[in-house]
Design an enzyme around this catalytic site. Sequence first.
Site, PDB file in Angstrom:
ATOM      1  N   ASN A   9       0.862  -1.187   0.000  1.00 52.80           N
ATOM      2  CA  ASN A   9       0.000   0.000   0.000  1.00 52.80           C
ATOM      3  C   ASN A   9       0.898   1.237   0.000  1.00 52.80           C
ATOM      4  OD1 ASN A   9      -1.819   2.032   0.454  1.00 52.80           O
ATOM      5  ND2 ASN A   9      -2.479   1.324   2.485  1.00 52.80           N
ATOM      6  N   LYS A  11       0.111   4.252  -0.251  1.00 49.62           N
ATOM      7  CA  LYS A  11      -0.543   5.423   0.353  1.00 49.62           C
ATOM      8  C   LYS A  11      -0.312   6.659  -0.525  1.00 49.62           C
ATOM      9  CE  LYS A  11      -0.296   3.154   4.796  1.00 49.62           C
ATOM     10  NZ  LYS A  11      -0.170   3.235   6.246  1.00 49.62           N
ATOM     11  N   HIS A 106      -9.499   0.899   5.243  1.00 46.65           N
ATOM     12  CA  HIS A 106      -8.214   1.135   5.903  1.00 46.65           C
ATOM     13  C   HIS A 106      -8.442   2.069   7.093  1.00 46.65           C
ATOM     14  CE1 HIS A 106      -4.120   2.401   6.662  1.00 46.65           C
ATOM     15  NE2 HIS A 106      -3.728   1.349   5.970  1.00 46.65           N
ATOM     16  N   GLU A 108      -6.877   4.493   8.127  1.00 46.42           N
ATOM     17  CA  GLU A 108      -6.705   5.924   7.826  1.00 46.42           C
ATOM     18  C   GLU A 108      -7.973   6.495   7.205  1.00 46.42           C
ATOM     19  OE1 GLU A 108      -3.040   5.418   5.653  1.00 46.42           O
ATOM     20  OE2 GLU A 108      -2.055   4.867   7.531  1.00 46.42           O
ATOM     21  N   GLU A 178      -5.021  -4.995  10.638  1.00 48.46           N
ATOM     22  CA  GLU A 178      -4.016  -3.950  10.831  1.00 48.46           C
ATOM     23  C   GLU A 178      -4.277  -3.235  12.161  1.00 48.46           C
ATOM     24  OE1 GLU A 178      -2.320  -2.747   6.670  1.00 48.46           O
ATOM     25  OE2 GLU A 178      -3.876  -1.371   7.263  1.00 48.46           O
ATOM     26  N   GLY A 184       2.686   2.410  10.827  1.00 47.63           N
ATOM     27  CA  GLY A 184       3.618   3.522  10.678  1.00 47.63           C
ATOM     28  C   GLY A 184       4.338   3.909  11.965  1.00 47.63           C
ATOM     29  N   SER A 224       3.739  -1.935  10.389  1.00 48.35           N
ATOM     30  CA  SER A 224       5.194  -1.959  10.605  1.00 48.35           C
ATOM     31  C   SER A 224       5.813  -3.322  10.278  1.00 48.35           C
ATOM     32  CB  SER A 224       5.542  -1.535  12.033  1.00 48.35           C
ATOM     33  OG  SER A 224       5.129  -0.207  12.260  1.00 48.35           O
TER      34      SER A 224
HETATM   35  P1  13P Z   1       3.139   0.461   7.660  1.00 42.75           P
HETATM   36  O1  13P Z   1       3.681  -0.816   7.092  1.00 42.75           O
HETATM   37  O2  13P Z   1       3.829   1.681   7.165  1.00 42.75           O
HETATM   38  O3  13P Z   1       3.050   0.394   9.165  1.00 42.75           O
HETATM   39  O4  13P Z   1       1.628   0.594   7.122  1.00 42.75           O
HETATM   40  C1  13P Z   1       0.786  -0.499   7.178  1.00 42.75           C
HETATM   41  C2  13P Z   1      -0.439  -0.159   6.440  1.00 42.75           C
HETATM   42  O5  13P Z   1      -1.198   0.701   6.832  1.00 42.75           O
HETATM   43  C3  13P Z   1      -0.703  -0.900   5.192  1.00 42.75           C
HETATM   44  O6  13P Z   1      -1.987  -0.664   4.715  1.00 42.75           O
END
Ligand code: 13P
Length: 265
Positions: A9, A11, A106, A108, A178, A184, A224
């Site tokens: 992803n 982003k 997601h 976010e 997740e 992150g 992560s």
């Molecule tokens: P990170 O791997 O940067 O923690 O993000 C995970 C994520 O949100 C994948 O959709």
Amino acid sequence: MRKKIVAGNWKMNLSLEEAKTLAGELKVKIDHHKDTLIEGAGNNMPEVVIFPPYVYVTRMMDLFMYYDGVSVGAQNCHHEENGAFTGEVAASMIRSVGASHVIIGHSERRSQFGEDDKLLAEKVKLALKNNLTPVYCCGEQLPEREAGKHFQVVADQLLHGVFWLEKDQLERLVIAYEPVWAIGTGKTASPDQAQEMHAHIRKLIRDSYGEQTAENISILYGGSCNAKNAGALFANPDVDGGLIGGASLKAEDFFEIIKRRQENG
Ligand code: 13P
């Protein structure tokens, strides 16, 4: 059919040039790796899916359209078929450019854009209608885990977001666990924490849809996940792969994660 999957992803990152370079490097590494595998060993290569920002999806399709083993998806879609929704993108449009997957729910999107399970259910419906594979995300916030509510939070997200689907529809989904506190932050869920939640998710599917459906669905871990910890996470029986954020932005790191998935296959 339950598959081993490593998904990236991206982003809201990368210029077009950087995206093309990343995709090109990834392709070279996968090609080289396939060439060095002994006959037959290539069969357990995980499926790789990349999720670039919308505007790069067609460019990535140009690169991967006829390439075996790498699929392209979108990071989101709108919950209506079409219409006056300035700035939005419909599931049918994503499908029409050849993409095969879409991330839905997601954290976010849930936290920054107020997307709730009811809205996400509409997105899932449209994604399936347009022959896209929804990668449906679930996961708890840190205070919810600290209060011991994480199993219930994830159960509710599944119940309201996707457990209204018919069995044959649910089997077309990929689920991504997740934990929000791991995204992150550099704080990965331990392999035990990941396995425990993935087993919980599979049990919820089993209770509602039966053993065969539970066994057929891929459940990915995200948060992560990197080249160092991926092996231990993927060694768990209920962790079918990863949804990778930061570490998917470097071909070398992402490719190492793909290899970890293959080794633990
Ligand atoms: P990170 O791997 O940067 O923690 O993000 C995970 C994520 O949100 C994948 O959709």
